[in-house]
Motif scaffolding. Structure first.
Motif, mmCIF file in Angstrom:
data_model
loop_
_atom_site.group_PDB
_atom_site.id
_atom_site.type_symbol
_atom_site.label_atom_id
_atom_site.label_comp_id
_atom_site.label_asym_id
_atom_site.label_seq_id
_atom_site.Cartn_x
_atom_site.Cartn_y
_atom_site.Cartn_z
ATOM 1 N N VAL A 9 0.877 -1.166 0.000
ATOM 2 C CA VAL A 9 0.000 0.000 0.000
ATOM 3 C C VAL A 9 0.915 1.216 0.000
ATOM 4 O O VAL A 9 1.682 1.420 0.940
ATOM 5 N N THR A 10 0.871 2.011 -1.054
ATOM 6 C CA THR A 10 1.780 3.158 -1.174
ATOM 7 C C THR A 10 0.984 4.432 -1.387
ATOM 8 O O THR A 10 0.140 4.513 -2.282
ATOM 9 N N LEU A 11 1.264 5.423 -0.538
ATOM 10 C CA LEU A 11 0.590 6.701 -0.625
ATOM 11 C C LEU A 11 1.559 7.817 -0.260
ATOM 12 O O LEU A 11 2.657 7.562 0.241
ATOM 13 N N SER A 12 1.136 9.043 -0.505
ATOM 14 C CA SER A 12 1.955 10.194 -0.138
ATOM 15 C C SER A 12 2.162 10.216 1.371
ATOM 16 O O SER A 12 1.450 9.553 2.128
ATOM 17 N N GLU A 13 3.129 11.036 1.815
ATOM 18 C CA GLU A 13 3.500 11.034 3.234
ATOM 19 C C GLU A 13 2.315 11.313 4.144
ATOM 20 O O GLU A 13 2.071 10.571 5.094
ATOM 21 N N ASN A 14 1.557 12.361 3.888
ATOM 22 C CA ASN A 14 0.448 12.703 4.772
ATOM 23 C C ASN A 14 -0.629 11.627 4.779
ATOM 24 O O ASN A 14 -1.168 11.262 5.827
ATOM 25 N N LYS A 45 6.339 26.755 3.069
ATOM 26 C CA LYS A 45 5.036 26.108 2.936
ATOM 27 C C LYS A 45 4.528 25.662 4.312
ATOM 28 O O LYS A 45 5.278 25.113 5.108
ATOM 29 N N PRO A 46 3.252 25.889 4.603
ATOM 30 C CA PRO A 46 2.722 25.461 5.900
ATOM 31 C C PRO A 46 2.842 23.949 6.077
ATOM 32 O O PRO A 46 2.759 23.187 5.120
ATOM 33 N N GLY A 47 3.004 23.528 7.310
ATOM 34 C CA GLY A 47 3.105 22.102 7.636
ATOM 35 C C GLY A 47 4.165 21.869 8.692
ATOM 36 O O GLY A 47 5.238 22.475 8.626
ATOM 37 N N TRP A 48 3.849 21.016 9.668
ATOM 38 C CA TRP A 48 4.837 20.755 10.727
ATOM 39 C C TRP A 48 6.067 20.060 10.172
ATOM 40 O O TRP A 48 7.152 20.181 10.737
ATOM 41 N N GLY A 49 5.917 19.362 9.042
ATOM 42 C CA GLY A 49 7.053 18.732 8.395
ATOM 43 C C GLY A 49 7.599 19.541 7.241
ATOM 44 O O GLY A 49 8.520 19.098 6.553
ATOM 45 N N ALA A 52 6.226 31.447 0.489
ATOM 46 C CA ALA A 52 5.185 30.963 1.394
ATOM 47 C C ALA A 52 4.522 29.677 0.896
ATOM 48 O O ALA A 52 3.813 29.012 1.650
ATOM 49 N N SER A 53 4.749 29.316 -0.349
ATOM 50 C CA SER A 53 4.198 28.063 -0.889
ATOM 51 C C SER A 53 5.301 27.114 -1.346
ATOM 52 O O SER A 53 5.056 26.164 -2.092
ATOM 53 N N THR A 54 6.526 27.358 -0.879
ATOM 54 C CA THR A 54 7.675 26.546 -1.299
ATOM 55 C C THR A 54 8.033 25.522 -0.224
ATOM 56 O O THR A 54 8.226 25.871 0.936
ATOM 57 N N GLY A 55 8.118 24.265 -0.632
ATOM 58 C CA GLY A 55 8.529 23.188 0.252
ATOM 59 C C GLY A 55 9.781 22.518 -0.265
ATOM 60 O O GLY A 55 10.502 23.071 -1.106
ATOM 61 N N GLN A 72 1.400 17.285 15.664
ATOM 62 C CA GLN A 72 0.890 17.202 14.298
ATOM 63 C C GLN A 72 -0.154 18.275 14.041
ATOM 64 O O GLN A 72 -0.234 18.826 12.940
ATOM 65 N N ASP A 73 -0.975 18.579 15.046
ATOM 66 C CA ASP A 73 -2.013 19.584 14.878
ATOM 67 C C ASP A 73 -1.505 20.978 15.211
ATOM 68 O O ASP A 73 -1.520 21.878 14.364
ATOM 69 N N PHE A 74 -0.996 21.181 16.445
ATOM 70 C CA PHE A 74 -0.647 22.546 16.803
ATOM 71 C C PHE A 74 0.636 23.010 16.132
ATOM 72 O O PHE A 74 0.822 24.197 15.862
ATOM 73 N N GLY A 75 1.526 22.074 15.777
ATOM 74 C CA GLY A 75 2.701 22.446 14.992
ATOM 75 C C GLY A 75 2.299 22.951 13.621
ATOM 76 O O GLY A 75 2.862 23.922 13.106
ATOM 77 N N THR A 76 1.305 22.303 13.026
ATOM 78 C CA THR A 76 0.807 22.759 11.729
ATOM 79 C C THR A 76 0.166 24.134 11.854
ATOM 80 O O THR A 76 0.342 25.002 10.986
ATOM 81 N N ARG A 77 -0.549 24.363 12.960
ATOM 82 C CA ARG A 77 -1.163 25.672 13.178
ATOM 83 C C ARG A 77 -0.089 26.762 13.301
ATOM 84 O O ARG A 77 -0.224 27.858 12.747
ATOM 85 N N VAL A 78 0.966 26.465 14.032
ATOM 86 C CA VAL A 78 2.062 27.425 14.162
ATOM 87 C C VAL A 78 2.696 27.682 12.803
ATOM 88 O O VAL A 78 2.995 28.828 12.436
#
Length: 459
Positions: free
Chosen positions: A79-84, A207-211, A262-265, A417-423
């Motif tokens: 089963v292979t999917l993107s990281e998230n 880019k937003p995201g804790w990772g 701001a949209s660069t990962g 995972q949640d509040f890090g993403t919010r920050v």
């Protein structure tokens, strides 16, 4: 930690991950008919393996018929999917004991806490009883990061730290000399000099995201002497050290960084750097597989590498691993280990080098990888800084001042995972110029205070 505390920690993880688990359940239902990626259909007896769909994992799937040939009777389903998506599916299954997967790809963010919760099988007995497996060959900091109470609960497939990458020709033409161990002001000054015309001085994730943006930014906060919480779980995101670090990061990328930061990962920076559109890039050591590939990069062979920049603190490279574990809910634990042993062994690494080329070797897991003649030939520029970065990364002591959490570019608590993403969304908005850094940190401090208060109640 006392036995009475462990049930609370398990409940905390389940409560914090409930939305993620729900998303994973939906994804499982939606993907069941299609097989969710590449697979060898072994029917009900197949060992089901959940992987992140990165290139090295796709290589493992392509090579897996050799495993089945060497292990008659063991069939594999992938089963292979993107990281998230993969993280959601795996969390849904493991946290609820669903039993959908026999092998799961996780990281050092999950491993120790999931082991503490009793969700993962102890792999050390398997490793010790497998001739030639040699768990002592794993990079020591990575081995420790994937352990709980002295035992390994996941085996690293590849690992990474972070360092500064730069276009040697651009720096030479501009008369810029990059030290092997630069400070952040030195990097900023170089970015200012190199930021000319259509070439940006540096690429930094926004880019937003804790990772995503928090991965490099957290190491900058650590370097400047900042921390998310003090020892008593008091939130510290409005401290002078954190404010200085975030202002530095935002100012650097806004003044000398890539357009649309701001949209660069990771992937966007990789594309810009490999095409010669930015002069420097601070990010994961695993980026070398893109930058040094003649097929993907215009600057292969012309890249210089320096340690993660320092300030009040040195040794600021992060530590991350994609690793394989066995959920306690698996009914095929022995066969699951056979696959993990195959995919994380010295022989697998040699096989990849021989059949797919040294550039495809999964990096950063084993010390012996850097002794392979084929890999040494292509890794001369980056092998030493990669190993040095990984060996210096200590996720148990990530900051100048003591903290109650572990993790360098993340906090190994379920709420992150949640509040890090919010920050991260607040920081990204500051990078986009929508709010000020002070406004971003004021809101981030409120998020952190809520989390901190919940931990204070458990003390």
């Amino acid at each position: 930690m006392t036995d009475s505390t462990k049930p609370r920690r398990r409940a905390r993880w389940r409560r914090a991950l409930a939305p993620l688990a729900l998303a994973g359940t939906v994804a499982l239902t939606a993907s069941a008919c299609s097989g969710a990626g590449s697979f060898t259909d072994g029917g009900g007896e197949a060992v089901t393996i959940a992987l992140v769909s990165n290139s090295q994992m796709q290589d493992a799937i392509a090579l897996s018929p050799q495993f089945e040939k060497e292990n008659p009777g063991v069939k594999l389903k992938f089963v292979t999917l993107s990281e998230n998506e993969a993280r959601a599916k795996i969390t849904a299954s493991v946290a609820t004991g669903g039993g959908e997967f026999d092998v799961v790809m996780i990281s050092n963010y999950e491993t120790a806490t999931w082991a503490e919760n009793g969700w993962l099988v102890n792999l050390t007995p398997y490793m010790v009883s497998s001739p030639g497996y040699d768990q002592d060959d794993f990079i020591p900091t990575l081995r420790e990061a994937l352990s709980y109470e002295g035992n390994m609960y996941s085996a690293p497939f590849y690992g990474e730290s972070s360092f500064l990458m730069y276009n040697k020709q651009m720096l030479a033409d501009a008369g810029v000399n990059m030290p092997a161990e630069p400070t952040w002001p030195e990097v900023q000054e170089a970015a200012k000099t190199l930021n000319k015309g259509e070439v940006s001085g540096i690429c930094l994730r926004g880019k937003p995201g804790w990772g995503e943006t928090l991965a490099p930014l957290d190491t900058v906060i650590n370097a400047f002497g900042g921390r998310w919480f003090d020892e008593d779980w008091n939130a510290q995101l409005d401290s002078p050290q954190v404010r200085e670090a975030v202002e530095f990061y935002v100012d650097t990328v806004r003044q000398y960084g890539e357009p649309g930061a701001a949209s660069t990962g990771f992937q966007e920076c990789a594309n810009l750097m490999s095409q010669g559109q930015v002069a420097m890039w601070y990010d994961a050591t695993s980026a070398v597989s893109v930058l040094e590939s003649p097929d993907d990069s215009n600057i292969a062979g012309n890249v210089g590498y320096a340690m993660a920049p320092s300030m009040a603190k040195g040794g600021n490279g992060w530590l991350y691993a994609w690793s394989l574990g066995i959920p306690e809910s698996s009914k095929k634990k022995d066969d699951a280990w056979k696959f993990i042993e195959w995919m994380t062994s010295k022989d697998y690494i040699k096989m990849v080098a021989e059949q797919l080329g040294a550039a495809s070797v999964p990096p950063g897991s084993r010390l012996s990888t850097y002794e392979l003649p084929a890999y040494k030939e292509i890794s001369g520029a980056f092998a030493e800084p990669t190993l040095k970065s990984m060996q210096a990364a200590d996720q148990n002591k990530p900051t100048v001042d003591p903290v109650p959490y572990t993790g360098i570019q993340f906090l190994a608590i379920p709420e992150f995972q949640d509040f890090g993403t919010r920050v991260s969304q607040q920081i990204s908005a500051a990078i986009a110029g929508q709010i000020s850094v002070d406004e971003a940190l004021e809101q981030s401090q409120k998020y952190a205070e809520v989390v901190g208060e919940s931990y204070k109640k458990e003390q």
